[in-house]
Design a protein around this motif. Structure first.
Motif, mmCIF file in Angstrom:
data_model
loop_
_atom_site.group_PDB
_atom_site.id
_atom_site.type_symbol
_atom_site.label_atom_id
_atom_site.label_comp_id
_atom_site.label_asym_id
_atom_site.label_seq_id
_atom_site.Cartn_x
_atom_site.Cartn_y
_atom_site.Cartn_z
ATOM 1 N N GLY A 188 0.794 -1.218 0.000
ATOM 2 C CA GLY A 188 0.000 0.000 0.000
ATOM 3 C C GLY A 188 0.825 1.265 0.000
ATOM 4 O O GLY A 188 2.050 1.250 0.136
ATOM 5 N N GLY A 189 0.151 2.378 -0.212
ATOM 6 C CA GLY A 189 0.819 3.669 -0.246
ATOM 7 C C GLY A 189 1.304 4.038 -1.629
ATOM 8 O O GLY A 189 0.572 3.879 -2.623
ATOM 9 N N VAL A 190 2.556 4.523 -1.708
ATOM 10 C CA VAL A 190 3.127 4.992 -2.971
ATOM 11 C C VAL A 190 4.470 4.313 -3.202
ATOM 12 O O VAL A 190 5.306 4.240 -2.283
ATOM 13 N N LEU A 191 4.667 3.840 -4.423
ATOM 14 C CA LEU A 191 5.938 3.233 -4.825
ATOM 15 C C LEU A 191 6.485 3.997 -6.029
ATOM 16 O O LEU A 191 5.784 4.167 -7.030
ATOM 17 N N VAL A 192 7.727 4.459 -5.946
ATOM 18 C CA VAL A 192 8.386 5.105 -7.079
ATOM 19 C C VAL A 192 9.782 4.506 -7.211
ATOM 20 O O VAL A 192 10.598 4.605 -6.286
ATOM 21 N N LEU A 193 10.033 3.861 -8.327
ATOM 22 C CA LEU A 193 11.331 3.233 -8.566
ATOM 23 C C LEU A 193 11.957 3.783 -9.836
ATOM 24 O O LEU A 193 11.259 4.115 -10.791
ATOM 25 N N GLY A 194 13.274 3.856 -9.829
ATOM 26 C CA GLY A 194 13.997 4.312 -11.008
ATOM 27 C C GLY A 194 15.181 3.420 -11.295
ATOM 28 O O GLY A 194 15.754 2.805 -10.384
ATOM 29 N N ALA A 195 15.563 3.328 -12.566
ATOM 30 C CA ALA A 195 16.712 2.513 -12.967
ATOM 31 C C ALA A 195 17.376 3.155 -14.173
ATOM 32 O O ALA A 195 16.725 3.860 -14.956
ATOM 33 N N VAL A 196 18.665 2.903 -14.315
ATOM 34 C CA VAL A 196 19.420 3.406 -15.467
ATOM 35 C C VAL A 196 19.738 2.242 -16.386
ATOM 36 O O VAL A 196 20.264 1.210 -15.952
ATOM 37 N N SER A 197 19.405 2.412 -17.672
ATOM 38 C CA SER A 197 19.676 1.387 -18.675
ATOM 39 C C SER A 197 20.084 2.068 -19.974
ATOM 40 O O SER A 197 19.355 2.928 -20.480
ATOM 41 N N ASP A 198 21.238 1.694 -20.499
ATOM 42 C CA ASP A 198 21.742 2.277 -21.756
ATOM 43 C C ASP A 198 21.788 3.801 -21.695
ATOM 44 O O ASP A 198 21.358 4.492 -22.623
ATOM 45 N N GLU A 199 22.287 4.317 -20.570
ATOM 46 C CA GLU A 199 22.443 5.768 -20.385
ATOM 47 C C GLU A 199 21.114 6.524 -20.379
ATOM 48 O O GLU A 199 21.070 7.735 -20.598
ATOM 49 N N LYS A 200 20.025 5.802 -20.150
ATOM 50 C CA LYS A 200 18.710 6.433 -20.051
ATOM 51 C C LYS A 200 18.041 6.027 -18.744
ATOM 52 O O LYS A 200 18.360 4.979 -18.171
ATOM 53 N N VAL A 201 17.101 6.853 -18.316
ATOM 54 C CA VAL A 201 16.394 6.606 -17.053
ATOM 55 C C VAL A 201 15.019 6.005 -17.329
ATOM 56 O O VAL A 201 14.278 6.483 -18.199
ATOM 57 N N ASN A 202 14.685 4.960 -16.595
ATOM 58 C CA ASN A 202 13.341 4.395 -16.601
ATOM 59 C C ASN A 202 12.739 4.607 -15.222
ATOM 60 O O ASN A 202 13.403 4.394 -14.198
ATOM 61 N N LEU A 203 11.488 5.035 -15.200
ATOM 62 C CA LEU A 203 10.804 5.317 -13.935
ATOM 63 C C LEU A 203 9.433 4.650 -13.913
ATOM 64 O O LEU A 203 8.765 4.550 -14.955
ATOM 65 N N ILE A 204 9.025 4.225 -12.736
ATOM 66 C CA ILE A 204 7.673 3.682 -12.585
ATOM 67 C C ILE A 204 7.112 4.123 -11.248
ATOM 68 O O ILE A 204 7.857 4.272 -10.270
ATOM 69 N N ALA A 205 5.816 4.381 -11.218
ATOM 70 C CA ALA A 205 5.130 4.776 -9.988
ATOM 71 C C ALA A 205 3.858 3.958 -9.850
ATOM 72 O O ALA A 205 3.158 3.708 -10.836
ATOM 73 N N ALA A 206 3.577 3.539 -8.636
ATOM 74 C CA ALA A 206 2.345 2.805 -8.342
ATOM 75 C C ALA A 206 1.715 3.394 -7.087
ATOM 76 O O ALA A 206 2.431 3.768 -6.150
ATOM 77 N N VAL A 207 0.394 3.479 -7.060
ATOM 78 C CA VAL A 207 -0.335 4.048 -5.925
ATOM 79 C C VAL A 207 -1.471 3.092 -5.566
ATOM 80 O O VAL A 207 -2.222 2.638 -6.443
ATOM 81 N N SER A 208 -1.592 2.782 -4.283
ATOM 82 C CA SER A 208 -2.642 1.866 -3.840
ATOM 83 C C SER A 208 -3.996 2.560 -3.814
ATOM 84 O O SER A 208 -4.087 3.795 -3.862
#
Length: 265
Positions: A188-208
Motif C-alpha cells: 500500500g501507499g506509494v511506490l516510485v522506482l527508477g533505474a538506469v539502462s543504456d544511459e537512459k532513465v526508466n521510472l515507474i510509480a504505483a499508488v494503492s
C-alpha cells in the motif's frame, strides 16, 4: 507464374513477330495490354499456341533462348497494374548459384546439411524461446528476492507509506515486475522506482487504492519525478511510467518523491 514461364522456355516455343492492321490482329485474338493506344498497323507477337499479343518490345526467336527465368520482385505501379522484374539466362544462373552458396555457408555455420537448414533454424528458435522463458522466470525470482529488501524501507509521509528507490532493472518490464510484486504483497501507499539502462532513465510509480482516495495519482507523481531528470511520462492513477535523459539526476529526482507526495496530497 515463374514456374509457368520456365515451362514455356523448356517447351522451346517459336516466337513469330508480324506487323498487320489492327483489325486483323484483333480478329486473331491478339491481346492489347494496359489500355495503350495503338495505330492502324500494329506489331503482333505470337508465342507458339500459348500467347498472342500486341507488343513493341524486342523478343527472342524461340523461348529456349531465354534459358532460365527467375523473378526478383513484384510491385504495384498503378491501380490494377503490377510489375514483375526478373533475371534470365546467365544472370539468372549466377543469382541461383549465389543463393546456393549462401545456403551452404548458412548450413556450415549451423553445422547441418543445406536441405536441413529450415529444421535447424526452427530447432534453434525453440531453444531460444525456452531460454527466454527460463530467463524471464529467473528475473522474476530475482526481482521478488530484491523486493523484500526494497519494500522494507518505506517512509511515512502524512500517514502514507512511500517507497522511493533506485534499483537494478534492465528495462521497463523489469521495473513493472517490481511494481507487480509490490501490489501482490499489498504493501500500500506509494511506490516510485527508477533505474538506469543504456544511459537512459526508466521510472515507474504505483499508488494503492487507499492512497488514490487521498488524492494521490501515479501519473501526476511520475510526471514531476521525470521532469527532474530530463524526461516526461504519465499514466493511470494506480500505475504510471516515464523516461528520462539525465541518469546523473536520478538520485535527486527520487529523493524529491516525499515532498512531491506531500504537495499533491
Amino acid at each position: 507464374m515463374e514456374a509457368i514461364v520456365n515451362e514455356k522456355i523448356w517447351e522451346q516455343l517459336a516466337v513469330n513477330i508480324r506487323e498487320m492492321p489492327i483489325a486483323e490482329a484483333k480478329a486473331l485474338g491478339a491481346m492489347a495490354l494496359f489500355g495503350e493506344k495503338y495505330g492502324e498497323v500494329v506489331r503482333v507477337v505470337q508465342i507458339g499456341d500459348y500467347s498472342i499479343e500486341l507488343c513493341g518490345g524486342v523478343h527472342v526467336k524461340n523461348t529456349a533462348e531465354i534459358g532460365l527465368f527467375k523473378i526478383q520482385s513484384e510491385t504495384g505501379i498503378g491501380a490494377g497494374t503490377r510489375r514483375i522484374e526478373a533475371l534470365t539466362g546467365e544472370a539468372a544462373y549466377h543469382f541461383v548459384t549465389e543463393q546456393e552458396n549462401k545456403l551452404k555457408e548458412a548450413a556450415k555455420a549451423l553445422k547441418t546439411k543445406p536441405l536441413e537448414v529450415p529444421q535447424k533454424i526452427e530447432q534453434l528458435q525453440q531453444e531460444l524461446r525456452d531460454i527466454r522463458r527460463e530467463n524471464d522466470s529467473l528475473q522474476a525470482k530475482l526481482a521478488s528476492a530484491a523486493s523484500d529488501d526494497i519494500f522494507s524501507s518505506a517512509e511515512q509521509i502524512d500517514g502514507i507509506k512511500v517507497i522511493h528507490k533506485q534499483v537494478n532493472a534492465k528495462d521497463m518490464a523489469s521495473l513493472r515486475q517490481f511494481a507487480d510484486n509490490w501490489k501482490d504483497k499489498k504493501i500500500g501507499g506509494v511506490l516510485v522506482l527508477g533505474a538506469v539502462s543504456d544511459e537512459k532513465v526508466n521510472l515507474i510509480a504505483a499508488v494503492s487504492k487507499d492512497a488514490i482516495e487521498q488524492n494521490l495519482h501515479a501519473g501526476k507523481i511520475i510526471k514531476e519525478v521525470a521532469a527532474l531528470c530530463g524526461g516526461n511520462g504519465g499514466g493511470k492513477p494506480d500505475l504510471a511510467q516515464a523516461g528520462g535523459k539525465n541518469p546523473d539526476q536520478l538520485a535527486a529526482a527520487l529523493n524529491a518523491v516525499p515532498s512531491i507526495v506531500q504537495k499533491l496530497k
